[in-house]
Design a protein around this motif. Structure first.
Motif, mmCIF file in Angstrom:
data_model
loop_
_atom_site.group_PDB
_atom_site.id
_atom_site.type_symbol
_atom_site.label_atom_id
_atom_site.label_comp_id
_atom_site.label_asym_id
_atom_site.label_seq_id
_atom_site.Cartn_x
_atom_site.Cartn_y
_atom_site.Cartn_z
ATOM 1 N N MET A 162 -20.126 -13.818 -5.650
ATOM 2 C CA MET A 162 -19.559 -12.692 -6.392
ATOM 3 C C MET A 162 -18.996 -13.156 -7.724
ATOM 4 S SD MET A 162 -19.277 -9.434 -6.116
ATOM 5 C CE MET A 162 -19.317 -8.982 -7.841
ATOM 6 N N LYS A 163 -18.312 -14.288 -7.717
ATOM 7 C CA LYS A 163 -17.775 -14.828 -8.972
ATOM 8 C C LYS A 163 -18.905 -15.140 -9.955
ATOM 9 C CE LYS A 163 -13.416 -16.776 -7.306
ATOM 10 N NZ LYS A 163 -12.617 -15.798 -8.075
ATOM 11 N N GLU A 164 -20.021 -15.617 -9.441
ATOM 12 C CA GLU A 164 -21.160 -15.921 -10.309
ATOM 13 C C GLU A 164 -21.745 -14.638 -10.882
ATOM 14 O OE1 GLU A 164 -24.139 -17.564 -12.506
ATOM 15 O OE2 GLU A 164 -22.292 -18.455 -11.734
ATOM 16 N N ARG A 165 -21.826 -13.589 -10.077
ATOM 17 C CA ARG A 165 -22.321 -12.308 -10.576
ATOM 18 C C ARG A 165 -21.403 -11.774 -11.676
ATOM 19 N NH1 ARG A 165 -26.104 -9.415 -8.085
ATOM 20 N NH2 ARG A 165 -25.133 -7.397 -8.537
ATOM 21 N N GLU A 166 -20.107 -11.891 -11.482
ATOM 22 C CA GLU A 166 -19.153 -11.437 -12.488
ATOM 23 C C GLU A 166 -19.279 -12.260 -13.769
ATOM 24 O OE1 GLU A 166 -15.553 -11.888 -10.323
ATOM 25 O OE2 GLU A 166 -15.685 -9.903 -9.381
ATOM 26 N N ARG A 167 -19.440 -13.578 -13.609
ATOM 27 C CA ARG A 167 -19.580 -14.446 -14.794
ATOM 28 C C ARG A 167 -20.831 -14.070 -15.579
ATOM 29 N NH1 ARG A 167 -22.540 -17.868 -16.767
ATOM 30 N NH2 ARG A 167 -23.936 -17.840 -14.957
ATOM 31 N N ALA A 168 -21.933 -13.857 -14.865
ATOM 32 C CA ALA A 168 -23.189 -13.510 -15.528
ATOM 33 C C ALA A 168 -23.092 -12.156 -16.216
ATOM 34 C CB ALA A 168 -24.327 -13.510 -14.513
ATOM 35 N N ALA A 169 -22.424 -11.197 -15.568
ATOM 36 C CA ALA A 169 -22.261 -9.875 -16.170
ATOM 37 C C ALA A 169 -21.387 -9.955 -17.420
ATOM 38 C CB ALA A 169 -21.650 -8.905 -15.155
ATOM 39 N N ASN A 170 -20.347 -10.782 -17.361
ATOM 40 C CA ASN A 170 -19.482 -10.966 -18.531
ATOM 41 C C ASN A 170 -20.277 -11.535 -19.703
ATOM 42 O OD1 ASN A 170 -16.594 -11.189 -19.668
ATOM 43 N ND2 ASN A 170 -17.322 -13.295 -19.863
ATOM 44 N N GLU A 171 -21.112 -12.512 -19.410
ATOM 45 C CA GLU A 171 -21.932 -13.110 -20.462
ATOM 46 C C GLU A 171 -22.960 -12.117 -20.999
ATOM 47 O OE1 GLU A 171 -23.696 -16.796 -19.364
ATOM 48 O OE2 GLU A 171 -21.774 -17.883 -19.368
ATOM 49 N N ALA A 172 -23.356 -11.171 -20.137
ATOM 50 C CA ALA A 172 -24.337 -10.162 -20.556
ATOM 51 C C ALA A 172 -23.691 -9.017 -21.329
ATOM 52 C CB ALA A 172 -25.070 -9.618 -19.334
ATOM 53 N N LEU A 231 -20.742 -7.136 -20.209
ATOM 54 C CA LEU A 231 -19.788 -6.346 -19.441
ATOM 55 C C LEU A 231 -18.567 -7.228 -19.212
ATOM 56 C CD1 LEU A 231 -19.157 -3.707 -17.837
ATOM 57 C CD2 LEU A 231 -20.114 -4.860 -15.818
ATOM 58 N N LEU A 232 -17.582 -7.098 -20.075
ATOM 59 C CA LEU A 232 -16.450 -8.015 -20.057
ATOM 60 C C LEU A 232 -15.628 -7.872 -18.777
ATOM 61 C CD1 LEU A 232 -15.240 -7.775 -23.759
ATOM 62 C CD2 LEU A 232 -16.893 -9.360 -22.724
ATOM 63 N N TYR A 233 -14.977 -8.967 -18.405
ATOM 64 C CA TYR A 233 -14.169 -8.973 -17.186
ATOM 65 C C TYR A 233 -13.158 -7.825 -17.175
ATOM 66 C CZ TYR A 233 -15.797 -13.668 -15.833
ATOM 67 O OH TYR A 233 -16.555 -14.743 -15.444
ATOM 68 N N ILE A 234 -12.525 -7.579 -18.309
ATOM 69 C CA ILE A 234 -11.490 -6.547 -18.331
ATOM 70 C C ILE A 234 -12.093 -5.158 -18.147
ATOM 71 C CG2 ILE A 234 -11.440 -6.161 -20.841
ATOM 72 C CD1 ILE A 234 -8.273 -6.177 -20.429
ATOM 73 N N GLN A 235 -13.353 -4.976 -18.565
ATOM 74 C CA GLN A 235 -14.019 -3.692 -18.342
ATOM 75 C C GLN A 235 -14.404 -3.542 -16.870
ATOM 76 O OE1 GLN A 235 -14.420 -1.141 -20.703
ATOM 77 N NE2 GLN A 235 -14.799 -0.040 -18.785
ATOM 78 N N MET A 236 -14.812 -4.642 -16.232
ATOM 79 C CA MET A 236 -15.079 -4.593 -14.791
ATOM 80 C C MET A 236 -13.812 -4.197 -14.036
ATOM 81 S SD MET A 236 -17.359 -8.015 -14.051
ATOM 82 C CE MET A 236 -17.866 -8.926 -15.508
ATOM 83 N N MET A 237 -12.682 -4.742 -14.460
ATOM 84 C CA MET A 237 -11.402 -4.428 -13.837
ATOM 85 C C MET A 237 -11.076 -2.950 -14.005
ATOM 86 S SD MET A 237 -7.809 -6.455 -14.544
ATOM 87 C CE MET A 237 -8.418 -8.005 -13.867
ATOM 88 N N ASP A 252 -6.987 -4.491 -11.019
ATOM 89 C CA ASP A 252 -7.510 -3.165 -10.711
ATOM 90 C C ASP A 252 -6.425 -2.285 -10.102
ATOM 91 O OD1 ASP A 252 -7.570 -4.862 -8.527
ATOM 92 O OD2 ASP A 252 -9.664 -4.506 -8.024
ATOM 93 N N GLY A 253 -5.465 -2.893 -9.418
ATOM 94 C CA GLY A 253 -4.329 -2.126 -8.896
ATOM 95 C C GLY A 253 -3.486 -1.548 -10.021
ATOM 96 N N PHE A 254 -3.307 -2.321 -11.094
ATOM 97 C CA PHE A 254 -2.543 -1.825 -12.247
ATOM 98 C C PHE A 254 -3.313 -0.714 -12.962
ATOM 99 C CE2 PHE A 254 -0.994 -6.439 -12.364
ATOM 100 C CZ PHE A 254 0.072 -6.167 -11.528
ATOM 101 N N VAL A 255 -4.633 -0.826 -13.003
ATOM 102 C CA VAL A 255 -5.454 0.242 -13.573
ATOM 103 C C VAL A 255 -5.243 1.525 -12.776
ATOM 104 C CG1 VAL A 255 -7.812 1.046 -14.003
ATOM 105 C CG2 VAL A 255 -7.192 -1.316 -14.530
ATOM 106 N N MET A 256 -5.293 1.427 -11.463
ATOM 107 C CA MET A 256 -5.051 2.591 -10.618
ATOM 108 C C MET A 256 -3.680 3.191 -10.890
ATOM 109 S SD MET A 256 -6.531 1.684 -6.823
ATOM 110 C CE MET A 256 -6.342 3.382 -6.265
ATOM 111 N N ALA A 257 -2.677 2.342 -11.019
ATOM 112 C CA ALA A 257 -1.320 2.820 -11.271
ATOM 113 C C ALA A 257 -1.260 3.601 -12.573
ATOM 114 C CB ALA A 257 -0.354 1.637 -11.309
ATOM 115 N N ARG A 258 -1.896 3.079 -13.614
ATOM 116 C CA ARG A 258 -1.878 3.756 -14.926
ATOM 117 C C ARG A 258 -2.570 5.112 -14.867
ATOM 118 N NH1 ARG A 258 -6.073 2.597 -18.162
ATOM 119 N NH2 ARG A 258 -5.997 0.397 -17.564
ATOM 120 N N VAL A 259 -3.767 5.121 -14.285
ATOM 121 C CA VAL A 259 -4.538 6.361 -14.224
ATOM 122 C C VAL A 259 -3.817 7.404 -13.361
ATOM 123 C CG1 VAL A 259 -6.733 7.375 -13.523
ATOM 124 C CG2 VAL A 259 -6.710 5.144 -14.632
ATOM 125 N N ALA A 260 -3.295 6.966 -12.226
ATOM 126 C CA ALA A 260 -2.588 7.895 -11.335
ATOM 127 C C ALA A 260 -1.352 8.474 -12.006
ATOM 128 C CB ALA A 260 -2.206 7.181 -10.043
#
Length: 215
Positions: free
Chosen positions: A10-20, A22-28, A60-68
């Motif tokens: 999973m970490k490798e998929r995230e790293r590859a997506a970031n390089e492609a 889709l930044l880590y913070i956007q995934m979050m 992602d928990g903080f994202v939920m808190a903000r949106v909620a």
């Protein structure tokens, strides 16, 4: 059925997506919003929300808190083991200042009659035994569930090992678990599957970033 990957995969998929691109913070951001959508569907009369956050990269928990909070929900965030350590999680915690979300650091002060509790304490890196503060936070979530709150785990219930499915003493019992992009071995392991509750695998854009959904 969702594809199943190990924590390292999973970490490798995230790293590859970031390089492609889709930044880590956007995934979050995508993960937090997807989990919030799922929680609203399961607890439509949600008025009070407790989010139990860890010090890892669990923003992602903080994202939920903000949106909620911006949608009018009364939100309390427990920093169960102190301030987050990663840049993206710190950024999303700081963004809570834009909202009325309340931040507390004492587990004993965290309960406030929430309709739902979000377990954003530990992620796929957890293994072994719960640390004292983590154990106290998991116990709090257990008490809230016994009181009637709906418990939603992000990626996995805290206290469960992602790859082995080993369940630590005091692990969280979730009513539902939202995992992201792919399922993990624990979601199907005999010992840990019952702790997950209903399993939902949310698309957070990784597959598209990696070209997996292209025709």
């Amino acid at each position: 059925m969702a594809k199943t990957v190990t924590a390292a995969e999973m970490k490798e998929r995230e790293r590859a997506a970031n390089e492609a691109g889709l930044l880590y913070i956007q995934m979050m951001e995508n993960a937090g919003r997807a989990a919030w959508k799922e929680l609203k569907a399961r607890v439509p009369a949600l008025r009070r929300l407790l989010i139990v956050a860890g010090k890892g990269n669990n923003g992602d928990g903080f994202v939920m808190a903000r949106v909620a909070a911006k949608e009018g929900v009364q939100v309390r965030v427990l920093l169960a083991e102190g301030e987050p350590k990663t840049a993206d999680a710190k950024t999303n915690l700081a963004r809570l200042a834009e909202t009325a979300a309340e931040i507390v650091r004492d587990t004993e002060q965290a309960a406030f009659g929430a309709d739902a509790v979000v377990d954003a304490l530990y992620g796929t890196g957890f293994h072994g035994e719960l640390r004292p503060d983590g154990a106290a936070a998991c116990a709090l979530m257990g008490r809230e569930r016994e009181r009637g709150a709906f418990v939603l785990a992000l990626d996995l219930p805290s206290g469960v090992s992602a790859d082995s499915g080993e369940v630590a003493e005091g692990a969280v019992q979730a009513d539902a678990t939202v995992t992201f992009d792919c399922a993990k071995p624990l979601h199907f392991a005999k010992a840990s599957k019952p702790f997950c509750g209903a399993l939902v695998c949310a698309d957070i854009g990784i597959g598209k970033a990696l070209g997996e959904h292209e025709t």
